[in-house]
Design a protein around this motif. Structure first.
Motif, mmCIF file in Angstrom:
data_model
loop_
_atom_site.group_PDB
_atom_site.id
_atom_site.type_symbol
_atom_site.label_atom_id
_atom_site.label_comp_id
_atom_site.label_asym_id
_atom_site.label_seq_id
_atom_site.Cartn_x
_atom_site.Cartn_y
_atom_site.Cartn_z
ATOM 1 N N PHE A 197 -80.588 52.344 6.531
ATOM 2 C CA PHE A 197 -80.203 53.727 6.805
ATOM 3 C C PHE A 197 -78.791 53.824 7.375
ATOM 4 N N LEU A 198 -78.382 52.837 8.161
ATOM 5 C CA LEU A 198 -77.080 52.909 8.826
ATOM 6 C C LEU A 198 -75.934 52.468 7.931
ATOM 7 N N THR A 199 -76.221 51.873 6.774
ATOM 8 C CA THR A 199 -75.178 51.423 5.850
ATOM 9 C C THR A 199 -74.984 52.479 4.770
ATOM 10 N N PRO A 240 -76.434 62.094 5.608
ATOM 11 C CA PRO A 240 -75.508 61.008 5.961
ATOM 12 C C PRO A 240 -74.790 61.237 7.279
ATOM 13 N N GLU A 241 -74.535 62.503 7.637
ATOM 14 C CA GLU A 241 -73.824 62.741 8.888
ATOM 15 C C GLU A 241 -74.692 62.379 10.087
ATOM 16 N N VAL A 242 -76.024 62.490 9.930
ATOM 17 C CA VAL A 242 -76.933 62.066 10.992
ATOM 18 C C VAL A 242 -76.881 60.551 11.142
ATOM 19 N N MET A 243 -76.885 59.855 10.010
ATOM 20 C CA MET A 243 -76.809 58.394 10.064
ATOM 21 C C MET A 243 -75.465 57.945 10.656
ATOM 22 N N ALA A 266 -77.408 53.040 17.516
ATOM 23 C CA ALA A 266 -78.768 53.460 17.837
ATOM 24 C C ALA A 266 -79.613 53.418 16.566
ATOM 25 N N GLY A 267 -80.677 54.212 16.519
ATOM 26 C CA GLY A 267 -81.486 54.334 15.318
ATOM 27 C C GLY A 267 -82.655 53.372 15.240
ATOM 28 N N SER A 268 -83.180 52.928 16.384
ATOM 29 C CA SER A 268 -84.312 52.004 16.324
ATOM 30 C C SER A 268 -85.517 52.640 15.646
ATOM 31 N N ALA A 269 -85.625 53.970 15.709
ATOM 32 C CA ALA A 269 -86.768 54.647 15.081
ATOM 33 C C ALA A 269 -86.718 54.582 13.561
ATOM 34 N N LEU A 270 -85.557 54.263 12.986
ATOM 35 C CA LEU A 270 -85.425 54.255 11.533
ATOM 36 C C LEU A 270 -86.299 53.184 10.882
#
Length: 727
Positions: free
Chosen positions: A549-551, A592-595, A603-607
């Motif tokens: 998700f972060l890439t 994408p702006e959220v990512m 952050a983004g461990s919930a992903l």
């Protein structure tokens, strides 16, 4: 009651007194106030507990406190010391305002001139922690007529407006430095008022003061914001970036302040209309403009509009704190116009989706594949079975060719994805189609012999479709049966985590017919059925999903295959087995702006939580290895993995394939190609997986299947028609 003048100890009428009880001199002052004050308040026990629960808080933050005396209330209040106070009070700002941005905001000094609308502006800035110092200027006193828009009380009537605002902010944050200019802005104090300011919010009524403020601020390179409580107009004048910018965006030329000072209120109305653009002010304000000086003494304002103005100015300051662009100009946040956009519904509304819009007409649910196969002729059954083979994201990366009694299966150019490094994922899919075609051919009385043709880097997979001399009867419930083959499907419903039985393990590992065509040793399958192994696998696959998700390129590929994409290529949303709470989250996950925000915050461990939970609910994970990195080896692994899948489904297990982004990566270069900004982290996850899977010699993982005790029945994923796959 004690004389407040004496107890106040000479403190300015708007300023709270902060007392450090550790200082012997201040301890005496505290003892005196404690004995003389009408009310003593101490809620720090709960605050200390709440602060201790926050990540990153130190012991000193948690236990250090101060006492604050509010002379206008005769209240003595115990609060956390500055570091802990700000940490806890502003914790709910995260991550709309990050910790680093909060530190930058604390360094800002902001002046507010005019404390009616300015009261809302100053209080909102303080509320969000968007400054470390406020300088307030207003000569006027609070009147009863101000209480329609200024959040003061009847106890404040007769008190200077700037003092009222300062007191309210001090009760919110006693550590915020506040300076008050009760005489308003004058020629004598203007230079000292501007000294050290980073920004001015101008909200005064006097036109000559408006001009003076802008003229002096422009000379010093200080930006000016003005919110006009009609139609949500916010003006931004970046004199720090444009030192020659005309006042009021050049709408009224260079005004002469001296001539403005002599104008009556009625005479200033046309000038205000020029500045505000009379063609765009709201109808009620436009009509009121004609009554100013007649039936109205001044411009009308409402509390909601003033509150919106405070929010608008705060939003602009947040952009400056974040380092985002904020250009000179004007915006309108007109809630009335927005609400005018609502219309009565004349027809019964369609059922909304999680996005809040009516869904498009959905595709017709495909028939049960076993019913379809029974309706097909022999050749059609084979082609249909091959078209239903599994592939990454349901991409069907193959083409079929019929010639001389054979079926040729080859790569369909352009069907790959970013994770399809060197075509390894495509090769696995080709092997699955090859197995499906050969198995179906044998089941309907054809030879079904499978062979390789072509060069090693571009193998062509061939299935013999000539009639068998001694055709085997179909085995509906046994190995190689058409019924079992066509019953294979993905089941994403979470399992119960219970262990596999011996029979189920045998279904996964004991496959006498599983050897893929070729002279090489058969691909190996490893079963990870130990709870500790599955827990480790859940954590590392969750981490890999987070990186997907972060890439940006991987996220874009995920979005393109998502069911809500206008032209989805992946699996329908109804087949994702999402929990009710996850359905509305799909809208956010696609943005994408959220990512980008999560990527910036690391952050983004919930992903990765959903994938981790699915792995945790499984009974085992089967790793199918390719014997080496070649396409041929991955094709053979696809054959074996699909055979395993068929047999596991026939044994009553639910099967869910997973393709973590590192699955087909074989080097650090691959990791850098997949996730340029997270290559090291991805490499570490891949190494953890390698240690867990324990490859032998040149083996590389090719397929990963979750095996679960869950409802083994489920919907059949839609596929492109056979006609679309034939050359």
């Amino acid at each position: 009651m004690t004389d407040l003048v004496d107890v106040s100890h000479g403190i300015e009428p708007h300023r709270a007194e902060i007392i450090d009880q550790r200082d012997p001199d201040q301890a005496d002052r505290l003892a005196y106030l404690n004995s003389m004050c009408a009310t003593v308040v101490d809620h720090t026990a709960g605050q200390i507990e709440a602060l201790a629960a926050l990540a990153g808080s130190s012991d000193n933050d948690c236990h250090d406190t101060r006492w604050v005396y509010y002379p206008w209330r005769s209240h003595l209040v115990r609060v956390l010391a500055p570091a802990g106070f700000h940490r806890l009070r502003l914790d709910r700002n995260r991550n709309k305002i990050t910790s680093e941005e909060q530190v930058r905001a604390r360094a800002l000094s902001i002046g507010v001139v005019g404390l009616s609308v300015g009261h809302a502006v100053a209080h909102t800035l303080a509320l969000e922690g968007l400054c470390g110092r406020l300088r307030l200027a207003d000569f006027d006193r609070m009147e009863l007529s101000n209480l329609n828009r200024v959040p003061a009380t009847v106890l404040d009537i007769g008190v200077n407006k700037a003092v009222v605002a300062a007191r309210r902010i001090a009760e919110l944050d006693p550590y915020l430095e506040i300076e008050v200019e009760p005489d308003g802005i004058t020629e004598d104090n203007f230079d000292s008022f501007l000294d050290g300011l980073d920004l001015v919010a101008e909200e005064c009524d006097s036109f000559d003061a408006k001009v003076l403020i802008r003229d002096r601020a422009r000379a010093r390179g200080i930006p000016v914001l003005m919110e006009t409580s009609d139609g949500g107009v916010l003006d931004v004048e970046r004199f720090d970036l444009e030192p020659g910018r005309p006042l009021f965006h050049g709408r009224v030329g260079e005004l002469d302040r001296d001539s403005l000072a002599s104008l009556t209120t009625e005479q200033k109305v046309p000038l205000a209309l020029e500045i505000l653009d009379g063609s765009r002010i709201t109808p009620r304000m436009a009509a009121s403009a004609l009554e100013v000086g007649r039936s109205l003494t001044t411009w009308p304002q409402t509390g909601g509009d003033v509150a919106l103005g405070g929010a608008s100015v705060a939003a602009a300051v947040r952009r400056m704190v974040r380092g985002q662009p904020l250009y000179s100009g004007r915006i309108r946040v007109d809630l009335d116009t927005a609400l005018d956009g609502l219309r009565p519904e004349t027809d019964a509304p369609a059922t909304p989706t999680a996005d809040g819009v009516a869904p498009r007409e959905t595709a017709i649910r495909p028939r049960d594949p076993r019913e379809v196969a029974r309706d097909e002729d022999t050749l059609g059954t084979v082609l249909y079975a091959a078209s239903r083979a599994p592939s990454y994201a349901n991409s069907q990366p193959w083409r079929f060719g019929l010639a001389d009694g054979t079926l040729e299966i080859r790569d369909a150019a352009g069907a790959g994805a970013p994770v399809d490094l060197a075509g390894r994922s495509t090769s696995v899919g080709l092997g699955a189609a090859w197995f499906s075609a050969a198995t179906a051919a044998r089941a309907v009385g054809l030879r079904g012999t499978a062979t390789f043709r072509g060069v090693s880097d571009d193998p062509r997979l061939v299935v013999d479709l000539t009639p068998a001399l001694d055709p085997r009867p179909e085995e509906p419930d046994g190995r190689g049966g058409l019924e079992s083959l066509l019953a294979r499907h993905t089941c994403r419903i979470p399992g119960d985590g219970s262990s596999l039985t011996r029979e189920e393990v045998a279904a996964a590992l004991d496959r006498p017919t599983a050897d893929a065509p070729g002279d090489e040793a058969p691909p190996r399958v490893l079963l990870l059925d130990d709870p500790a192994e599955r827990s480790q696998l859940a954590a590392l696959l969750g981490g890999a999903e987070r990186l997907r998700f972060l890439t940006p390129q991987l996220h874009a590929d995920w979005v393109a295959r998502h069911p809500r994409h206008p032209e989805p290529t992946g699996v329908p949303e109804s087949e994702l087995a999402l929990a009710p709470g996850q359905v509305p989250m799909q809208t956010i996950l696609r943005r994408p702006e959220v990512m980008a925000c999560l990527r910036e915050w690391d952050a983004g461990s919930a992903l990765g939580a959903d994938v981790a939970a699915r792995v945790g609910s499984a009974s085992a994970a089967a790793v199918v290895f390719a014997t080496d990195q070649s396409p041929r080896a991955h094709i053979r692994a696809g054959w074996v993995g699909t055979d395993l899948w068929v047999q596991a489904t026939a044994a009553g297990l639910a099967v869910h394939p997973l393709t973590p982004i590192f699955l087909h990566a074989v080097s650090q270069t691959d990791h850098a190609v997949l996730a340029p900004h997270h290559a090291d982290e991805l490499g570490e996850l891949a190494e953890q997986f390698r240690q867990l899977a324990r490859p032998i010699d040149c083996e590389v993982p090719a397929m990963l299947l979750l095996l679960s005790h869950a409802p083994a029945t489920g919907p059949v994923s839609r596929r492109r028609g056979v006609a679309d796959l034939l050359d």
